[in-house]
Design an enzyme around this catalytic site. Structure first.
Site, mmCIF file in Angstrom:
data_model
loop_
_atom_site.group_PDB
_atom_site.id
_atom_site.type_symbol
_atom_site.label_atom_id
_atom_site.label_comp_id
_atom_site.label_asym_id
_atom_site.label_seq_id
_atom_site.Cartn_x
_atom_site.Cartn_y
_atom_site.Cartn_z
ATOM 1 N N GLY A 25 0.844 -1.192 0.000
ATOM 2 C CA GLY A 25 0.000 0.000 0.000
ATOM 3 C C GLY A 25 0.874 1.234 0.000
ATOM 4 N N ALA A 56 -0.234 4.375 4.688
ATOM 5 C CA ALA A 56 -1.507 3.638 4.659
ATOM 6 C C ALA A 56 -1.690 2.719 5.858
ATOM 7 C CB ALA A 56 -1.623 2.836 3.367
ATOM 8 N N LYS A 68 0.683 0.206 6.945
ATOM 9 C CA LYS A 68 1.294 -1.122 6.819
ATOM 10 C C LYS A 68 2.106 -1.496 8.061
ATOM 11 C CE LYS A 68 3.538 0.065 3.127
ATOM 12 N NZ LYS A 68 3.089 1.476 3.125
ATOM 13 N N SER A 128 6.152 -1.828 -2.006
ATOM 14 C CA SER A 128 6.147 -2.789 -3.127
ATOM 15 C C SER A 128 5.118 -2.388 -4.188
ATOM 16 C CB SER A 128 5.914 -4.215 -2.639
ATOM 17 O OG SER A 128 4.799 -4.349 -1.802
#
Length: 581
Positions: free
Chosen positions: A10, A14, A16, A84
């Site tokens: 994300g 966000a 993570k 990613s």
């Protein structure tokens, strides 16, 4: 259990890393060995020297994936929390790792920019920072992740619950007595190794449909140009109950597939038990200009736009079938049938996003959402909580069954319904005064939570008993009291039909335990409250007044026998009747 990889992806900010930390704490509390490969930490150590070109980013992800695979191969859980951004490189890791769980942390750019303390998004949007992922550098969202969490709309605890539910479903982590507690305090307790988990919400996720921050402002502005659907008292309360997660797993008003299966089989299309249709009915004229795939604004009775519905379905229901299946009658003397037949002939289905409460609470001190009651139960250390639904004052019989239930539970939630009821029901403000007085004088206050249930009464008897139980499960209750003629009206249902209907489901399907009670009364034989199971003697030994008889006594200003009602409660009711006459 086999090792596995939880791959968070994300945009920056966000959530993570936050969710990875919370998940690792919960899994460690369940004796799962966890290693977290956080993006910033990896870049400092494993991938030091790499830049931000696509090639360097791919190399970074490949290194993370390789280490994660080694950790999983050893039987542990590896968590990665890097952005990613590219789908192909993520899919490459998926292909190499046997037990791969992709968690997409979705969040809209305006929300990310608002929560960004460093102001990086604002600088990137202004062109001051180049190659910023999600702004002028691409981020390719996953197409089929195992879990999607919307961190702009959900609390951290709700997102965590979704991830845990999927890991449990896949068999990667052991189920924990009940489930993860949906509160920060509960998560802290889990991290400390305590067994303080609460029952899981129905469907495994506590829904939250509130829109906040920049996303709220954006949606409110867009709603100004949308077609408008008028809400009534019932649908106003439904919007609120969906928004707070009390009707989990519903994320909006039912589509036709869910509706038809609920009417016929008491199940959602997914197969999950659900007994009541939650629908949005409109007139022919209102439906005419609405098309599936569009949005519409939901307007409260006071003129405010309170929500937006994303229309996914529009159909004409068979209301006679619905009435017969749900209420067991098509007679319009039945208040539930009367309401059903008075609404529009077209139903609209779709998820909702809620901007504001449709109606302000009349009892803010007792207004608690499912997330709030869950946090309260976790802080108290309660795991076995019994819920008691009522739309009447609590008399001695109710007091008896709630205290009996409390003997086998850690805590009791008295959860009076304060939404729309029949005109001859006792007003909610009067009932609340009765509850306050009774709890203060006759209950152990540290073992009781008084909290309102702001739903409308449907008078669906047996079906509504299941509905009430599932809603209390969402509030965190492990047990639910079902007495005589629960949610009944008139003579439409048998005395114990509301208890017997639970036999339609196999043990464990509903996920909440019912406590069934027969009619309670004061027994002159044993000199105490009892039921026919525990007190000998015929009807002449049972002090058990009808509602009509009690109303006659109160209207004359006479106190009912103390064996039937506490005098403090009776005096409040007498005072109310005098002031309203």
């Amino acid at each position: 259990m086999s090792g596995f990889v939880v791959w968070f992806t994300g945009l920056s900010g966000a959530g993570k890393s936050t969710l990875a930390a919370m998940l690792s704490a919960e899994l460690r509390a369940r004796s799962v060995h966890v290693e977290v490969l956080d993006g910033d930490e990896v870049r400092t150590n494993l991938s030091k020297g790499l830049g931000f070109s696509k090639e360097d980013r791919d190399t970074n992800i490949r290194r993370i994936g390789y280490v994660a695979k080694l950790i999983a191969r050893s039987g542990a859980c590896a968590m990665t929390a890097a952005i990613s951004p590219y789908k192909a490189i993520r899919d490459e890791q998926r292909a190499q790792i046997p037990h791969f769980v992709e968690v997409f942390c979705s969040c809209e750019i305006p929300v990310l920019a608002e929560r960004d303390a460093k102001g990086l998004y604002k600088k990137a949007l202004a062109g001051e920072i180049k190659n910023f992922t999600g702004i002028d550098d691409p981020y390719e969202a996953p197409e089929s992740p195992e879990v999607v969490v919307d961190t702009g709309k959900e609390t951290k605890e709700e997102s965590l619950a979704k991830i845990l539910a999927k890991l449990e479903e896949l068999g990667y982590v052991p189920r924990r007595g009940a489930a993860v507690a949906v509160s920060g305090a509960a998560a802290a307790g889990a991290a400390a190794g305590g067994a303080r988990g609460l029952i899981a919400p129905h469907g495994g996720e506590l829904v939250n449909r509130w829109v906040e921050g920049a996303a709220k402002a954006s949606l409110a502005e867009r709603a100004k140009g949308l077609p408008v659907i008028e809400l009534d008292e019932r649908t106003e309360s439904d919007v609120e109950m969906i928004a707070i997660g009390a009707f989990s797993p519903l994320r909006g008003f039912m589509n036709s597939k869910d509706y038809l299966r609920v009417v016929r089989e008491m199940r959602l299309e997914s197969g999950l038990p659900w007994s009541m249709p939650i629908t949005l009915a409109v007139s022919e004229q209102a439906a005419e200009g609405l098309r599936v795939g569009s949005e519409a604004a939901l307007r409260a009775r006071d003129g405010r736009i309170v929500a937006v519905i994303e229309l996914s379905d529009k159909w004409r229901p068979n209301k006679e079938l619905e009435a017969q299946e749900v209420f067991r009658t098509t007679e319009t003397k039945h208040p539930g049938v009367a309401y059903l037949m008075s609404t529009g002939p077209v139903y609209l289905g779709g998820e909702i996003r809620v901007l504001e409460r449709p109606v302000d609470s009349a009892f803010p001190a007792y207004d608690r959402s499912p997330a709030t009651t869950r946090a309260y139960f976790a802080e108290k250390g309660w795991r076995r909580i019994v819920g008691f639904q009522t739309r009447n004052p609590i008399h001695r019989a109710h007091e008896f069954i709630t205290k009996t239930a409390l003997e086998i539970c850690d805590g009791l939630m008295i959860h009076p319904l304060v939404g729309a009821t029949k005109s001859d029901d006792i007003p909610a403000d009067v009932r609340m005064r009765c509850y306050e007085e009774l709890i203060a004088k006759y209950y152990v206050k540290d073992r009781v939570l008084l909290s309102i249930y702001p739903a409308a009464m449907r008078y669906a008897g047996p079906r509504e008993a299941i509905f009430h139980a599932l809603a209390r499960k969402n509030y965190g209750c492990s047990h639910f009291i079902v007495g005589r003629d629960h949610a009944g009206v008139g003579s439409y249902y048998g005395t114990y039909d509301a208890q017997e209907i639970f036999n339609a489901f196999s043990p464990g399907e509903l996920g909440i335990t019912t406590l069934n009670f027969e009619n309670a009364f004061y027994s002159t034989v044993v000199g105490a409250m009892a039921t026919a199971k525990t007190a000998p003697g015929d009807a002449s030994t049972q002090v058990n007044l009808s509602g009509t008889k009690v109303r006659e006594l109160l209207q004359r200003g006479e106190l009912p026998p103390p064996e039937f009602s506490r005098p403090e409660v009776a005096r409040i009711l007498i005072e109310s009747m005098r002031s309203s006459s």
